[in-house]
Scaffold this motif. Sequence first.
Motif, PDB file in Angstrom:
ATOM      1  N   VAL A 209     -25.055 -10.056 -22.135  1.00 51.75           N
ATOM      2  CA  VAL A 209     -25.160 -11.174 -23.074  1.00 51.75           C
ATOM      3  C   VAL A 209     -26.624 -11.520 -23.342  1.00 51.75           C
ATOM      4  O   VAL A 209     -27.028 -11.743 -24.492  1.00 51.75           O
ATOM      5  CB  VAL A 209     -24.401 -12.400 -22.530  1.00 51.75           C
ATOM      6  N   ASN A 210     -27.435 -11.553 -22.290  1.00 52.57           N
ATOM      7  CA  ASN A 210     -28.848 -11.907 -22.463  1.00 52.57           C
ATOM      8  C   ASN A 210     -29.634 -10.842 -23.212  1.00 52.57           C
ATOM      9  O   ASN A 210     -30.716 -11.130 -23.738  1.00 52.57           O
ATOM     10  CB  ASN A 210     -29.494 -12.165 -21.101  1.00 52.57           C
ATOM     11  N   ALA A 211     -29.115  -9.625 -23.271  1.00 48.70           N
ATOM     12  CA  ALA A 211     -29.795  -8.559 -24.010  1.00 48.70           C
ATOM     13  C   ALA A 211     -29.525  -8.622 -25.512  1.00 48.70           C
ATOM     14  O   ALA A 211     -30.152  -7.899 -26.288  1.00 48.70           O
ATOM     15  CB  ALA A 211     -29.357  -7.203 -23.469  1.00 48.70           C
ATOM     16  N   THR A 212     -28.611  -9.494 -25.932  1.00 49.53           N
ATOM     17  CA  THR A 212     -28.285  -9.636 -27.350  1.00 49.53           C
ATOM     18  C   THR A 212     -29.467 -10.246 -28.099  1.00 49.53           C
ATOM     19  O   THR A 212     -30.051 -11.239 -27.648  1.00 49.53           O
ATOM     20  CB  THR A 212     -27.039 -10.525 -27.518  1.00 49.53           C
ATOM     21  N   SER A 213     -29.801  -9.687 -29.227  1.00 48.64           N
ATOM     22  CA  SER A 213     -31.038 -10.049 -29.928  1.00 48.64           C
ATOM     23  C   SER A 213     -31.103 -11.515 -30.351  1.00 48.64           C
ATOM     24  O   SER A 213     -32.170 -12.124 -30.345  1.00 48.64           O
ATOM     25  CB  SER A 213     -31.216  -9.150 -31.165  1.00 48.64           C
ATOM     26  N   TRP A 214     -29.971 -12.110 -30.732  1.00 46.64           N
ATOM     27  CA  TRP A 214     -29.995 -13.479 -31.236  1.00 46.64           C
ATOM     28  C   TRP A 214     -29.759 -14.525 -30.138  1.00 46.64           C
ATOM     29  O   TRP A 214     -29.684 -15.728 -30.411  1.00 46.64           O
ATOM     30  CB  TRP A 214     -28.975 -13.672 -32.354  1.00 46.64           C
ATOM     31  N   VAL A 215     -29.650 -14.065 -28.882  1.00 48.22           N
ATOM     32  CA  VAL A 215     -29.447 -14.979 -27.752  1.00 48.22           C
ATOM     33  C   VAL A 215     -30.780 -15.229 -27.060  1.00 48.22           C
ATOM     34  O   VAL A 215     -31.473 -14.289 -26.665  1.00 48.22           O
ATOM     35  CB  VAL A 215     -28.424 -14.403 -26.748  1.00 48.22           C
ATOM     36  N   SER A 216     -31.115 -16.500 -26.902  1.00 40.53           N
ATOM     37  CA  SER A 216     -32.333 -16.874 -26.190  1.00 40.53           C
ATOM     38  C   SER A 216     -32.138 -16.739 -24.689  1.00 40.53           C
ATOM     39  O   SER A 216     -32.937 -16.120 -23.982  1.00 40.53           O
ATOM     40  CB  SER A 216     -32.722 -18.311 -26.543  1.00 40.53           C
ATOM     41  N   HIS A 217     -31.084 -17.322 -24.176  1.00 42.05           N
ATOM     42  CA  HIS A 217     -30.688 -17.169 -22.778  1.00 42.05           C
ATOM     43  C   HIS A 217     -29.235 -17.597 -22.669  1.00 42.05           C
ATOM     44  O   HIS A 217     -28.683 -18.222 -23.579  1.00 42.05           O
ATOM     45  CB  HIS A 217     -31.583 -17.983 -21.835  1.00 42.05           C
ATOM     46  N   ALA A 218     -28.615 -17.238 -21.553  1.00 44.69           N
ATOM     47  CA  ALA A 218     -27.183 -17.507 -21.426  1.00 44.69           C
ATOM     48  C   ALA A 218     -26.816 -17.831 -19.984  1.00 44.69           C
ATOM     49  O   ALA A 218     -27.567 -17.543 -19.046  1.00 44.69           O
ATOM     50  CB  ALA A 218     -26.374 -16.308 -21.914  1.00 44.69           C
ATOM     51  N   GLN A 219     -25.656 -18.432 -19.837  1.00 45.34           N
ATOM     52  CA  GLN A 219     -25.074 -18.725 -18.531  1.00 45.34           C
ATOM     53  C   GLN A 219     -23.661 -18.167 -18.509  1.00 45.34           C
ATOM     54  O   GLN A 219     -22.942 -18.256 -19.506  1.00 45.34           O
ATOM     55  CB  GLN A 219     -25.045 -20.232 -18.272  1.00 45.34           C
ATOM     56  N   VAL A 220     -23.276 -17.583 -17.381  1.00 46.35           N
ATOM     57  CA  VAL A 220     -21.950 -16.984 -17.253  1.00 46.35           C
ATOM     58  C   VAL A 220     -21.289 -17.523 -15.992  1.00 46.35           C
ATOM     59  O   VAL A 220     -21.920 -17.589 -14.933  1.00 46.35           O
ATOM     60  CB  VAL A 220     -22.033 -15.448 -17.179  1.00 46.35           C
ATOM     61  N   ASN A 221     -20.025 -17.901 -16.125  1.00 41.16           N
ATOM     62  CA  ASN A 221     -19.303 -18.454 -14.979  1.00 41.16           C
ATOM     63  C   ASN A 221     -17.841 -18.030 -15.050  1.00 41.16           C
ATOM     64  O   ASN A 221     -17.266 -17.925 -16.136  1.00 41.16           O
ATOM     65  CB  ASN A 221     -19.401 -19.984 -14.989  1.00 41.16           C
ATOM     66  N   GLN A 222     -17.263 -17.769 -13.889  1.00 38.13           N
ATOM     67  CA  GLN A 222     -15.848 -17.398 -13.831  1.00 38.13           C
ATOM     68  C   GLN A 222     -15.165 -18.267 -12.788  1.00 38.13           C
ATOM     69  O   GLN A 222     -15.737 -18.552 -11.732  1.00 38.13           O
ATOM     70  CB  GLN A 222     -15.688 -15.927 -13.456  1.00 38.13           C
ATOM     71  N   GLY A 223     -13.954 -18.730 -13.110  1.00 41.80           N
ATOM     72  CA  GLY A 223     -13.276 -19.605 -12.159  1.00 41.80           C
ATOM     73  C   GLY A 223     -11.822 -19.797 -12.492  1.00 41.80           C
ATOM     74  O   GLY A 223     -11.223 -19.048 -13.270  1.00 41.80           O
ATOM     75  N   GLN A 224     -11.274 -20.830 -11.893  1.00 40.13           N
ATOM     76  CA  GLN A 224      -9.857 -21.124 -12.055  1.00 40.13           C
ATOM     77  C   GLN A 224      -9.694 -22.625 -12.260  1.00 40.13           C
ATOM     78  O   GLN A 224     -10.302 -23.433 -11.554  1.00 40.13           O
ATOM     79  CB  GLN A 224      -9.072 -20.678 -10.811  1.00 40.13           C
ATOM     80  N   SER A 225      -8.912 -23.004 -13.243  1.00 35.90           N
ATOM     81  CA  SER A 225      -8.649 -24.413 -13.517  1.00 35.90           C
ATOM     82  C   SER A 225      -7.174 -24.709 -13.282  1.00 35.90           C
ATOM     83  O   SER A 225      -6.332 -23.803 -13.296  1.00 35.90           O
ATOM     84  CB  SER A 225      -9.038 -24.765 -14.949  1.00 35.90           C
ATOM     85  N   PHE A 226      -6.889 -25.972 -13.075  1.00 34.46           N
ATOM     86  CA  PHE A 226      -5.511 -26.392 -12.809  1.00 34.46           C
ATOM     87  C   PHE A 226      -5.124 -27.513 -13.764  1.00 34.46           C
ATOM     88  O   PHE A 226      -5.898 -28.425 -14.016  1.00 34.46           O
ATOM     89  CB  PHE A 226      -5.369 -26.876 -11.359  1.00 34.46           C
ATOM     90  N   ILE A 227      -3.922 -27.393 -14.306  1.00 35.65           N
ATOM     91  CA  ILE A 227      -3.387 -28.409 -15.203  1.00 35.65           C
ATOM     92  C   ILE A 227      -2.065 -28.903 -14.633  1.00 35.65           C
ATOM     93  O   ILE A 227      -1.197 -28.101 -14.256  1.00 35.65           O
ATOM     94  CB  ILE A 227      -3.160 -27.838 -16.619  1.00 35.65           C
ATOM     95  N   VAL A 228      -1.925 -30.211 -14.548  1.00 39.49           N
ATOM     96  CA  VAL A 228      -0.691 -30.799 -14.032  1.00 39.49           C
ATOM     97  C   VAL A 228       0.200 -31.165 -15.223  1.00 39.49           C
ATOM     98  O   VAL A 228      -0.186 -31.960 -16.080  1.00 39.49           O
ATOM     99  CB  VAL A 228      -0.982 -32.056 -13.188  1.00 39.49           C
ATOM    100  N   THR A 229       1.396 -30.562 -15.265  1.00 38.11           N
ATOM    101  CA  THR A 229       2.355 -30.841 -16.337  1.00 38.11           C
ATOM    102  C   THR A 229       3.563 -31.571 -15.776  1.00 38.11           C
ATOM    103  O   THR A 229       3.854 -31.501 -14.574  1.00 38.11           O
ATOM    104  CB  THR A 229       2.820 -29.542 -17.010  1.00 38.11           C
ATOM    105  N   ALA A 230       4.290 -32.262 -16.659  1.00 40.81           N
ATOM    106  CA  ALA A 230       5.432 -33.058 -16.207  1.00 40.81           C
ATOM    107  C   ALA A 230       6.582 -32.186 -15.730  1.00 40.81           C
ATOM    108  O   ALA A 230       7.314 -32.553 -14.811  1.00 40.81           O
ATOM    109  CB  ALA A 230       5.898 -33.973 -17.342  1.00 40.81           C
ATOM    110  N   ASP A 231       6.754 -31.005 -16.348  1.00 42.13           N
ATOM    111  CA  ASP A 231       7.917 -30.183 -16.012  1.00 42.13           C
ATOM    112  C   ASP A 231       7.601 -29.068 -15.020  1.00 42.13           C
ATOM    113  O   ASP A 231       8.423 -28.725 -14.165  1.00 42.13           O
ATOM    114  CB  ASP A 231       8.514 -29.574 -17.285  1.00 42.13           C
ATOM    115  N   LYS A 232       6.403 -28.476 -15.071  1.00 42.19           N
ATOM    116  CA  LYS A 232       6.095 -27.332 -14.228  1.00 42.19           C
ATOM    117  C   LYS A 232       5.188 -27.668 -13.044  1.00 42.19           C
ATOM    118  O   LYS A 232       4.889 -26.807 -12.229  1.00 42.19           O
ATOM    119  CB  LYS A 232       5.436 -26.236 -15.067  1.00 42.19           C
ATOM    120  N   GLY A 233       4.764 -28.899 -12.950  1.00 39.89           N
ATOM    121  CA  GLY A 233       3.861 -29.257 -11.866  1.00 39.89           C
ATOM    122  C   GLY A 233       2.458 -28.731 -12.123  1.00 39.89           C
ATOM    123  O   GLY A 233       1.972 -28.748 -13.253  1.00 39.89           O
ATOM    124  N   LYS A 234       1.826 -28.213 -11.091  1.00 41.55           N
ATOM    125  CA  LYS A 234       0.456 -27.725 -11.217  1.00 41.55           C
ATOM    126  C   LYS A 234       0.464 -26.274 -11.705  1.00 41.55           C
ATOM    127  O   LYS A 234       1.042 -25.393 -11.082  1.00 41.55           O
ATOM    128  CB  LYS A 234      -0.275 -27.810  -9.879  1.00 41.55           C
TER     129      LYS A 234
END
Length: 308
Positions: A209-234
Amino acid sequence: MAGFWRRLGAFFLDGVVLGAVGWAAGLVLADQFVQLGLWGRLLGFCVAWPYFGLLNSSLSGGQTLGKRALGIKVVSQQGGFLSVQQALVRFLPLGAAWFLNGAPWSEAVLLSFWSYVLSVAVFGVGLSVAYLFVFNRATRQSLHDLMVGSLVVRAVGSQEESVKAQPTWPVHLAVCGVLMVGSAILPYFGQRAAGNATFSPLLSIYKAVNATSWVSHAQVNQGQSFIVTADKGKVSSTYLSIVAYTKDADINSTTRAGQLAKLALSADPAARQLDTIQVVLVYGYDIGIAASWQSRNQSHTPAEWLAQ
């Protein structure tokens, strides 16, 4: 001695003054500030350094605008005012910790010897300044005060009198030493993690990503999020986030966002198993005393990105 809240309030007011200067300059020079990139924070330092250095010295009676408003001033332990040279040196620990922090350093810098220097300057010095400011209650002398023998006192009258400052408690100095040593070894673990098999794919995406000509600098992150729903729980969802700071204002381009998403999928084929890839294109500047950002967030599944 000037109290904690007066000193903090004065620093806040000085920040407002400098921020107003940076904001006004940004109205005219925004595009030029964007092109500065990493060096934008250096520009902010070059504005803040003489502001604090000159006004905290004998030239202004040891008072910045914030200190003057709250009735406090910087003096030496002999009761006189600091010279311009002393006041300039006094600002360096504060300035280094503030203006070096958050700058978009390149991968080459972060994986080199300079990362140790930056870590000490930002975390070691910055945390030591904050620790002494809060816990050195006898004199409220922080690291920058101890360097030049200065004190911040109530601005009562104009007569110069010597100030009896108690020696700094050795435990405070020991804590600062631990903070310095801890910050000095922190990059070692970061660099080892970069070579770990877990983080290696992210580093590959970061490089692409940082090697792309129109990008000044970049940040990359990978993870997991959780959503609580009324019917399926987490419900969990895995994601890859790419935040790319662009060199021009074209942040609404779906083509550009798709280009970065496809680069990520090419650099790390395992990313195809993720639920979402989020690409945020950001345009703006940060000069340390002021910042302005515009952003556009685009999020799709890996299959949807590849189908574009």
